[in-house]
Design an enzyme around this catalytic site. Structure first.
Site, PDB file in Angstrom:
ATOM      1  N   ASP A  24      36.165  42.164  95.953  1.00  0.00           N
ATOM      2  CA  ASP A  24      36.914  41.622  97.095  1.00  0.00           C
ATOM      3  C   ASP A  24      36.027  41.522  98.333  1.00  0.00           C
ATOM      4  OD1 ASP A  24      36.846  44.475  96.977  1.00  0.00           O
ATOM      5  OD2 ASP A  24      38.242  44.548  98.659  1.00  0.00           O
ATOM      6  N   GLU A  25      36.380  40.601  99.184  1.00  0.00           N
ATOM      7  CA  GLU A  25      35.832  40.519 100.553  1.00  0.00           C
ATOM      8  C   GLU A  25      34.312  40.650 100.595  1.00  0.00           C
ATOM      9  OE1 GLU A  25      39.562  42.585 102.888  1.00  0.00           O
ATOM     10  OE2 GLU A  25      38.103  43.902 101.964  1.00  0.00           O
ATOM     11  N   SER A  26      33.630  40.008  99.668  1.00  0.00           N
ATOM     12  CA  SER A  26      32.154  40.088  99.668  1.00  0.00           C
ATOM     13  C   SER A  26      31.621  39.028 100.612  1.00  0.00           C
ATOM     14  CB  SER A  26      31.626  39.892  98.249  1.00  0.00           C
ATOM     15  OG  SER A  26      32.013  40.964  97.434  1.00  0.00           O
ATOM     16  N   LEU A  27      31.931  39.201 101.889  1.00  0.00           N
ATOM     17  CA  LEU A  27      31.646  38.161 102.879  1.00  0.00           C
ATOM     18  C   LEU A  27      30.165  38.101 103.232  1.00  0.00           C
ATOM     19  CD1 LEU A  27      34.715  38.892 105.215  1.00  0.00           C
ATOM     20  CD2 LEU A  27      34.595  37.422 103.180  1.00  0.00           C
TER      21      LEU A  27
END
Ligand code: TNX
Length: 511
Positions: free
Chosen positions: A310-313
């Protein structure tokens, strides 16, 4: 005649016309020993009575009795209960089904003046979905073995059968691994806001797994990657990219505090997300991943290993897809079923068996449903965790100061209840849904009492979405029915030591 209150709503329940069964200190319990122990614990907590062991020898037992038995043949985890004045019989299709029948029986026990009764009733029950979970984030704040055991007791009483442990995040690494001892030596000591850290030893983890199994729950360990990995860099600086600090992140750290902006090699104690990444094009990263999941696979009897995603921005899209493809394949090669948050569905080549965990809203935001769809197209399925319904870390509209509000604002008990699993991701019906899971992220959640107040009563809504017939197929699957049934559980929950939030949406019964 009104029906007794059972949560989650059973598939079928009919009130009997006769007198209730009277519980006394002479009531005997016979049959399966594990189920008898589970029943004794509930009955004693609720009534103070200690059921008698059945008399052996004569064969003619005068005292009215409760019989607990397993009779193979029904659907997995299913059970039947019949109660009349003379006896109570609980029959499970398997040990889990019998355990769930005992949980239902515990809910049926009612006060009658100074006495205790179980109303005459016939129940036939089986789960809608195979996977019914709760998630506990032990990375943002660490929660010790006793708290986890208490959570297992609470969750299993609502027929939930999976405990997902979010074991690692930017703020800490919480599981000891012999192959990589530096992780807990160097990256477990702190938590959000300067609170103490902690970790599970391998023995602790085994203890949790065994305790969960005794309550018919599996443990699903999550090691989140490639983002949410700042803590990995404390132990293995060579595996971690430098933090990528966005304006959004500065704002979050400003508003919420807790600690400073992330710096390489320094523990992160604030609550922002999306700044860390493992190095994607370095083989040492995959040696690390192989060690971590190889050891976790050996420690975990359940079929699932969750690798986050998740959320590997701070990871470029192509790099993310490459990483997810490789790591999901690695987990599948270990003989386990990979699980990932729905973002991993942006990788077309994610391993076919990967289960996607959907955390968008009940009405999906732009692009979220398409990512979730990948897992179903591959022939696998979804775990549904719609954030604006069953993220248990969202604030209540009125209540404790705990919690966040990003998922469409505060979440009432009615919001938690009012959604239908087959209506979330368009075109994905029951065949594409493995089940339902309610996550508890712990940025603001520090103690066992905090957990209770955020989780109860809203987790009961998630349990009903996972277990009970679909909306429209049962008279019980309405908000009005649910709030009354949950209200009736107040005394049982209190006897179990559950410090639930006394939400004004629920007509709580008091004794
Ligand atoms: C989003 S939703 C996260 C977590 C946070 C949570 C707080 C998802 C898969 N990740 O990292 O803890 O919001 O509500």
């Amino acid at each position: 005649m009104s029906l007794p209150a059972v949560v989650p709503a059973p598939a079928s329940i009919e009130a009997g016309s006769g007198a209730p069964f009277r519980l006394t200190s002479a009531t005997s319990v016979s049959g399966d020993a594990d189920a008898a122990a589970a029943l004794a614990a509930t009955l004693t907590a609720r009534t103070g009575l200690t059921p008698a062991a059945p008399s052996t020898g004569s064969g003619t037992d005068e005292s009215a009795g409760i019989e607990l038995r397993i009779a193979a043949g029904g659907a997995p985890e299913s059970y039947r209960i019949t109660v009349d004045e003379a006896s109570i019989v609980v029959t499970g299709a398997d040990a889990a089904g019998l355990f769930y029948g005992v949980q239902t029986l515990g809910q049926l026990v009612a006060r009658d003046g100074g006495d205790w009764v179980v109303p005459a009733v016939a129940i036939e029950d089986a789960p809608r979905f195979a996977y019914r979970g709760v998630m506990l984030d032990v990375a943002r704040h660490f929660h010790g073995v006793d708290t986890v055991k208490g959570y297992i007791d609470r969750a299993s009483s609502l027929k939930l059968n999976a405990l997902h442990l979010h074991l690692t995040d930017d703020q800490g690494w919480r599981i000891q691994l012999a192959s990589r001892p530096e992780l807990t030596e160097k990256a477990s000591g702190t938590a959000i806001g300067g609170d103490p850290g902690g970790f599970y030893t391998k023995d602790d983890y085994r203890e949790i797994v065994e305790y969960a199994a005794s309550r018919h729950m599996i443990v699903v360990p999550e090691v989140d990657m490639p983002g949410h990995t700042h803590a990995v860099g404390l132990a293995y600086p060579e595996l971690a990219e430098d933090p990528v600090i966005s304006d959004h992140m500065r704002e979050i750290v400003d508003v919420y505090g807790g600690g400073a902006l992330p710096e390489p090699g320094v523990p992160f104690e604030a609550l922002a997300v999306g700044f860390s990444s493992l190095k994607i094009h370095d083989e040492a990263t995959y040696d690390f991943v192989a060690d971590v999941f190889g050891e976790l696979a050996a420690m975990t009897p359940g079929p699932y290993l969750h690798f986050g995603g998740d959320e590997s921005l701070a990871t470029a899209d192509d790099d993310f897809a490459y990483f997810v493809t490789r790591v999901s394949a690695l987990i599948a090669d270990l003989g386990k079923t990979p699980v990932a948050w729905h973002e991993a569905g942006s990788a077309k080549d994610v391993a076919d068996t990967t289960i996607g965990q959907y955390w968008g809203y009940v009405t999906p935001q732009e692009g979220f449903a398409a990512k979730a769809q990948t897992f179903v197209d591959n022939g696998a399925s979804l775990i549904l965790s719609p954030a604006d319904a069953i993220y248990l870390d969202m604030k209540y509209p009125s209540g404790p100061e705990l919690g966040l509000t990003w998922a469409n604002g505060p979440t009432s008990v009615q919001d938690a209840y009012s959604w239908e699993p087959a209506d979330v991701v368009p075109g994905v019906g029951d065949e594409g849904i493995l089940g339902v899971e309610a996550p508890l992220w712990t940025e603001t959640i520090r103690t066992a009492a905090d957990i209770d107040t955020m989780v109860f009563p809203r987790v009961a809504a998630a349990a009903e979405a996972g277990w009970s017939p679909r909306t429209g197929e049962s008279d019980l699957r309405t908000w009005e029915s649910f709030r009354a049934r949950v209200g009736a559980l107040g005394p049982l929950w209190t006897s179990m030591g559950i410090g639930f939030h006394p939400s004004e949406e629920i007509p709580w019964v008091t004794e």
